[in-house]
Design an enzyme around this catalytic site. Structure first.
Site, PDB file in Angstrom:
ATOM      1  N   GLY A  10       1.033  -1.294  -0.154  1.00 45.53           N
ATOM      2  CA  GLY A  10      -0.012   0.120  -0.006  1.00 45.53           C
ATOM      3  C   GLY A  10       0.941   1.241   0.175  1.00 45.53           C
ATOM      4  O   GLY A  10       0.444   2.213   0.453  1.00 45.53           O
TER       5      GLY A  10
ATOM      6  N   ASN B 197      -5.662   2.264 -12.867  1.00 52.28           N
ATOM      7  CA  ASN B 197      -4.809   1.401 -12.504  1.00 52.28           C
ATOM      8  C   ASN B 197      -3.357   1.858 -12.725  1.00 52.28           C
ATOM      9  O   ASN B 197      -3.104   2.924 -13.576  1.00 52.28           O
ATOM     10  CB  ASN B 197      -4.836  -0.004 -13.067  1.00 52.28           C
ATOM     11  CG  ASN B 197      -3.880  -0.947 -12.682  1.00 52.28           C
ATOM     12  OD1 ASN B 197      -3.677  -1.243 -11.304  1.00 52.28           O
ATOM     13  ND2 ASN B 197      -3.176  -1.833 -13.696  1.00 52.28           N
TER      14      ASN B 197
ATOM     15  N   HIS C 125       0.238   0.383 -13.412  1.00 55.00           N
ATOM     16  CA  HIS C 125       1.071  -0.876 -13.999  1.00 55.00           C
ATOM     17  C   HIS C 125       2.761  -0.564 -14.033  1.00 55.00           C
ATOM     18  O   HIS C 125       2.792   0.671 -14.853  1.00 55.00           O
ATOM     19  CB  HIS C 125       0.416  -1.311 -15.125  1.00 55.00           C
ATOM     20  CG  HIS C 125       1.284  -2.528 -15.961  1.00 55.00           C
ATOM     21  ND1 HIS C 125       1.042  -3.654 -14.985  1.00 55.00           N
ATOM     22  CD2 HIS C 125       2.367  -2.667 -16.617  1.00 55.00           C
ATOM     23  CE1 HIS C 125       1.727  -4.833 -15.757  1.00 55.00           C
ATOM     24  NE2 HIS C 125       2.661  -3.996 -16.830  1.00 55.00           N
TER      25      HIS C 125
HETATM   26  C1  GRF Z   1       3.225  -0.879  -7.734  1.00 59.75           C
HETATM   27  O1  GRF Z   1       4.350  -0.785  -7.850  1.00 59.75           O
HETATM   28  C2  GRF Z   1       1.957  -0.807  -8.741  1.00 59.75           C
HETATM   29  O2  GRF Z   1       3.045  -0.427  -9.997  1.00 59.75           O
HETATM   30  C3  GRF Z   1       1.867  -2.166  -8.946  1.00 59.75           C
HETATM   31  O3  GRF Z   1       1.770  -2.633  -7.806  1.00 59.75           O
HETATM   32  C4  GRF Z   1       2.547  -2.088  -6.731  1.00 59.75           C
HETATM   33  C5  GRF Z   1       1.897  -1.897  -5.618  1.00 59.75           C
HETATM   34  O4  GRF Z   1       2.598  -1.434  -4.497  1.00 59.75           O
HETATM   35  N1  GRF Z   1       0.490  -2.434  -9.624  1.00 59.75           N
HETATM   36  P1  GRF Z   1       2.129  -0.773  -3.480  1.00 59.75           P
HETATM   37  O5  GRF Z   1       1.302  -2.039  -2.651  1.00 59.75           O
HETATM   38  O6  GRF Z   1       1.276   0.290  -3.511  1.00 59.75           O
HETATM   39  O7  GRF Z   1       3.176  -0.531  -2.402  1.00 59.75           O
END
Ligand code: GRF
Length: 230
Positions: free
Chosen positions: A29, A124, A126
């Site tokens: 998160g 989203n 990515h």
């Molecule tokens: C992020 O780096 C994003 O690019 C991918 O999942 C990761 C989540 O990281 N979709 P976090 O849970 O926000 O630390």
């Protein structure tokens, strides 16, 4: 403006004022934290109404609770079937009635009916320069492919995985001796900048989706906005 999501928008739950927003997580998160921090700093006018997780042990839930945001767990591993878990999530979202759904490290592919319930209202992030490297292990794929650039993309969600229209990208050069871990750390620094920025554009009525075209400030974009390494 974002088409009405049916949200009550009384901002009486969660933090911040403005578009009623749900954030879906599965893990640590850190992107959620960046969004929370931006709201707290007065730089993002949304009402973060609820954080939903498919895993009870996601650390992002702790971040949400500490920030005073209601949480909801739809425990996929404890469900009888995948469709049953998806249905629970669908109903949880319907009940919340968000104007905007933000996927922030949510590690499940959402079924088309859920995605189609939020046209132009689901985002989203990515970790690749889409359309390159859809799916998992993007850092490894970029290094193994000999790419000279890598980065991360905020995009609208459509039923096809990581294929919705791109909004903004953070772009960095891959250095000699780069590892997956070093690349991830550099890319994620940029995620914390571009994700709140894109959400803010929607909150301010500057960004919208028309069919497959992304519009920013009353004009269609012919390419995503590029932000280079900070
Ligand atoms: C992020 O780096 C994003 O690019 C991918 O999942 C990761 C989540 O990281 N979709 P976090 O849970 O926000 O630390």
């Amino acid at each position: 403006m974002v088409a009405g999501g049916g949200g009550v928008n009384d901002n009486s739950i969660g933090i911040g004022n403005g578009l009623r927003t749900a954030v879906l997580i599965s893990g640590s998160g850190t992107n959620l934290q960046a969004i929370v921090d931006r709201i707290r700093a007065g730089g993002l006018d949304i009402n973060l109404a609820q954080v939903l997780s498919d895993r009870p042990d996601a650390f992002g839930l702790t971040r949400a609770r500490e920030a005073g945001i209601p949480t909801r767990v739809i425990d996929y591993s404890n469900s009888n079937s995948r469709p049953e878990a998806d249905e629970k999530l669908l109903i949880a979202l319907e009940t919340l009635a968000p104007d905007l759904v933000v996927l922030a490290g949510f590690m499940r592919i959402l079924p088309p009916d859920m995605v189609n319930a939020y046209p132009g209202r689901m985002l989203n992030i990515h970790p690749s320069l889409l359309p390159k490297h859809r799916g998992l292990h993007t850092y490894r794929k970029a290094i193994q492919s000999g790419d000279t650039w890598h980065g991360t993309t905020v995009h609208y969600v459509t039923p096809d995985l990581d294929a919705g229209p791109s909004i903004i990208q953070y772009k960095i050069p891959i250095r000699d001796g780069e590892t997956e871990a070093s690349l991830r750390a550099r890319v994620q620094r940029g995620e914390y900048v571009i994700y709140p920025r894109a959400i803010g554009w929607i909150a301010d009525g500057r960004l919208s989706l028309h069919g497959t075209d992304v519009w920013l400030d009353d004009a269609p974009m012919d390419a995503p906005v590029i932000v280079e390494e900070i």
